[in-house]
Design a protein around this motif. Structure first.
Motif, PDB file in Angstrom:
ATOM      1  N   VAL A 231       0.835  -1.203   0.000  1.00 13.46           N
ATOM      2  CA  VAL A 231       0.000   0.000   0.000  1.00 13.46           C
ATOM      3  C   VAL A 231       0.869   1.252   0.000  1.00 13.46           C
ATOM      4  N   ARG A 232       1.945   1.257   0.800  1.00 11.26           N
ATOM      5  CA  ARG A 232       2.847   2.420   0.833  1.00 11.26           C
ATOM      6  C   ARG A 232       3.467   2.649  -0.539  1.00 11.26           C
ATOM      7  N   ARG A 233       3.840   1.564  -1.218  1.00 15.18           N
ATOM      8  CA  ARG A 233       4.469   1.704  -2.533  1.00 15.18           C
ATOM      9  C   ARG A 233       3.501   2.343  -3.526  1.00 15.18           C
ATOM     10  N   TYR A 234       2.254   1.874  -3.543  1.00 17.27           N
ATOM     11  CA  TYR A 234       1.283   2.445  -4.480  1.00 17.27           C
ATOM     12  C   TYR A 234       0.881   3.862  -4.078  1.00 17.27           C
ATOM     13  N   SER A 235       0.869   4.140  -2.796  1.00 13.55           N
ATOM     14  CA  SER A 235       0.560   5.488  -2.340  1.00 13.55           C
ATOM     15  C   SER A 235       1.637   6.468  -2.806  1.00 13.55           C
ATOM     16  N   GLU A 236       2.896   6.026  -2.797  1.00 18.40           N
ATOM     17  CA  GLU A 236       3.996   6.863  -3.300  1.00 18.40           C
ATOM     18  C   GLU A 236       3.867   7.082  -4.804  1.00 18.40           C
ATOM     19  N   ILE A 237       3.448   6.046  -5.532  1.00 11.07           N
ATOM     20  CA  ILE A 237       3.232   6.198  -6.972  1.00 11.07           C
ATOM     21  C   ILE A 237       2.164   7.261  -7.227  1.00 11.07           C
ATOM     22  N   TYR A 238       1.110   7.221  -6.428  1.00 10.57           N
ATOM     23  CA  TYR A 238       0.044   8.214  -6.599  1.00 10.57           C
ATOM     24  C   TYR A 238       0.567   9.625  -6.311  1.00 10.57           C
ATOM     25  N   ASP A 239       1.383   9.756  -5.293  1.00 16.92           N
ATOM     26  CA  ASP A 239       1.939  11.074  -4.964  1.00 16.92           C
ATOM     27  C   ASP A 239       2.795  11.600  -6.107  1.00 16.92           C
ATOM     28  N   ARG A 240       3.552  10.712  -6.760  1.00 20.76           N
ATOM     29  CA  ARG A 240       4.368  11.157  -7.896  1.00 20.76           C
ATOM     30  C   ARG A 240       3.488  11.583  -9.074  1.00 20.76           C
ATOM     31  N   LEU A 241       2.385  10.881  -9.292  1.00 15.75           N
ATOM     32  CA  LEU A 241       1.450  11.279 -10.350  1.00 15.75           C
ATOM     33  C   LEU A 241       0.851  12.651 -10.045  1.00 15.75           C
ATOM     34  N   ARG A 242       0.526  12.878  -8.796  1.00 12.74           N
ATOM     35  CA  ARG A 242      -0.062  14.153  -8.388  1.00 12.74           C
ATOM     36  C   ARG A 242       0.931  15.294  -8.606  1.00 12.74           C
ATOM     37  N   ALA A 243       2.216  15.022  -8.346  1.00 21.10           N
ATOM     38  CA  ALA A 243       3.245  16.049  -8.544  1.00 21.10           C
ATOM     39  C   ALA A 243       3.463  16.329 -10.027  1.00 21.10           C
ATOM     40  N   ALA A 244       3.318  15.290 -10.868  1.00 19.76           N
ATOM     41  CA  ALA A 244       3.548  15.460 -12.301  1.00 19.76           C
ATOM     42  C   ALA A 244       2.360  16.093 -13.014  1.00 19.76           C
ATOM     43  N   ALA A 245       1.169  15.968 -12.447  1.00 19.10           N
ATOM     44  CA  ALA A 245      -0.038  16.496 -13.087  1.00 19.10           C
ATOM     45  C   ALA A 245      -0.057  18.021 -13.058  1.00 19.10           C
ATOM     46  N   LEU A 246      -0.867  18.596 -13.935  1.00 22.39           N
ATOM     47  CA  LEU A 246      -1.026  20.046 -13.950  1.00 22.39           C
ATOM     48  C   LEU A 246      -1.674  20.518 -12.657  1.00 22.39           C
ATOM     49  N   PRO A 247      -1.336  21.719 -12.182  1.00 22.78           N
ATOM     50  CA  PRO A 247      -2.031  22.265 -11.004  1.00 22.78           C
ATOM     51  C   PRO A 247      -3.526  22.370 -11.285  1.00 22.78           C
ATOM     52  N   PRO A 248      -4.346  22.414 -10.245  1.00 18.84           N
ATOM     53  CA  PRO A 248      -5.807  22.432 -10.450  1.00 18.84           C
ATOM     54  C   PRO A 248      -6.310  23.511 -11.403  1.00 18.84           C
ATOM     55  N   LEU A 249      -5.815  24.766 -11.292  1.00 16.14           N
ATOM     56  CA  LEU A 249      -6.317  25.823 -12.167  1.00 16.14           C
ATOM     57  C   LEU A 249      -5.942  25.578 -13.624  1.00 16.14           C
ATOM     58  N   MET A 250      -4.713  25.133 -13.869  1.00 12.26           N
ATOM     59  CA  MET A 250      -4.309  24.815 -15.240  1.00 12.26           C
ATOM     60  C   MET A 250      -5.078  23.601 -15.756  1.00 12.26           C
ATOM     61  N   SER A 251      -5.406  22.680 -14.876  1.00 15.86           N
ATOM     62  CA  SER A 251      -6.195  21.513 -15.269  1.00 15.86           C
ATOM     63  C   SER A 251      -7.582  21.940 -15.739  1.00 15.86           C
ATOM     64  N   LEU A 252      -8.171  22.910 -15.044  1.00 15.06           N
ATOM     65  CA  LEU A 252      -9.482  23.406 -15.450  1.00 15.06           C
ATOM     66  C   LEU A 252      -9.424  24.033 -16.837  1.00 15.06           C
ATOM     67  N   ASP A 253      -8.329  24.734 -17.128  1.00 13.18           N
ATOM     68  CA  ASP A 253      -8.160  25.328 -18.459  1.00 13.18           C
ATOM     69  C   ASP A 253      -8.106  24.247 -19.535  1.00 13.18           C
TER      70      ASP A 253
END
Length: 309
Positions: A231-253
């Motif tokens: 679970v910790r390993r997959y949780s870290e993967i999710y955190d890396r995806l969140r860091a790589a994704a566009l910020p919320p405001l840019m995502s809305l654009d």
């Protein structure tokens, strides 16, 4: 659970002094369907039927409350465990690679997605699944609603599931839900390239006791992960995806940009429509004729007059 549901229906029917045929008439089904439900054989009752039975028998929502457990019984053990965890999670963090997650789907989008299941057994089962999915969304509006953090792959925005009109409505829904303080949506753009969660969805559930569980899902499989180290390993993967994704405001654009694209697609004639329009114009007076092979015949041009010497 199907047997428990059936026994409750039989007990309530007997208390109401109704025959199976009479109850079926009140619930708009044949009496043999009531017999199947009471014996827990045949198809499971749909949510809509559970509501009609509840109303006909004045069961005070007993049958409606039992129905989700009957529905879950058709799923494998690991899937039922995930649904149970999700129903009580205090936070849900999800990465979706192909489609909008069920908690944020519109009815038409959900129907388009669920209708693609090759194991679907008919329209009744499809509508049952759509209804169940929409009912699960009600938790987002309940007092114990979970925090929801969704990361969508850009492919989710670009793939026209259900057609342009369905996509416009779905993307509008995404824009609307982000105004809720407990819902965050980010987009992972194509330019980020490959990552560790490619090929399916990844959901991290935070449970009331502070522990976490992870659910991985592909086109034809699902896996519930509860071992703390995994679970910790997959949780870290999710955190890396969140860091790589566009910020919320840019995502809305980006969501707005994709929605504008579906508006253009709906106003642009299809290739077939363009061909028909061209043929129609060619048949009008003055229009150029087409050769059999599709080449245009040029307009005849008058020859220049020769000057007398």
């Amino acid at each position: 659970m199907a047997a428990l549901f059936g026994s409750r229906v039989r007990r309530l029917r007997d208390a109401a002094g109704l025959t199976q045929a009479e109850l079926g008439e009140k619930a708009y089904v044949v009496g043999s369907r009531i017999a199947q439900i009471e014996r827990a054989c045949g198809a499971r009752p749909t949510l809509d039927l559970a509501r009609r039975l509840d109303e006909a028998l004045r069961a005070d929502s007993l049958l409606v409350d039992l129905w989700p457990y009957v529905y879950r019984e058709t799923f494998p053990d690991w899937s039922r465990a995930f649904m149970s965890h999700a129903a009580k999670a205090v936070a849900i963090k999800e990465y979706a690679a192909h489609v909008v997650p069920g908690l944020l789907q519109t009815e038409d989008y959900a129907r388009a997605v669920l209708s693609l299941d090759v194991m679907l057994k008919g329209k009744a089962q499809l509508e049952e699944r759509v209804s169940a999915r929409l009912d699960r969304q009600m938790r987002l509006h309940s007092p114990d609603r979970p925090g929801l953090w969704i990361i969508l792959d850009e492919a989710v925005l670009r793939r026209p599931v259900g057609g342009p009109a369905v996509m416009r409505e779905q993307l509008t829904r995404l824009l609307e839900v982000t105004t809720e303080p407990h819902i965050t949506v980010q987009i992972l753009p194509f330019e980020e390239g490959g990552h560790e969660a490619m090929g399916g969805s990844l959901t991290v559930l935070e449970l009331p006791d502070g522990s976490e569980a992870v659910y991985k899902e592909g086109a034809d499989f699902g896996q519930l992960v509860e071992e703390p180290a995994d679970v910790r390993r997959y949780s870290e993967i999710y955190d890396r995806l969140r860091a790589a994704a566009l910020p919320p405001l840019m995502s809305l654009d980006m969501i707005r940009s994709a929605m504008e694209g579906y508006h253009r697609d709906s106003s642009t004639p299809s290739r077939t429509q363009r061909r028909r329009l061209a043929q129609k114009q060619l048949q009008q007076p003055g229009g150029r004729r087409l050769r059999g092979g599709g080449r245009r015949l040029p307009h005849p041009h008058p020859r220049p007059r020769q000057q007398n010497p």
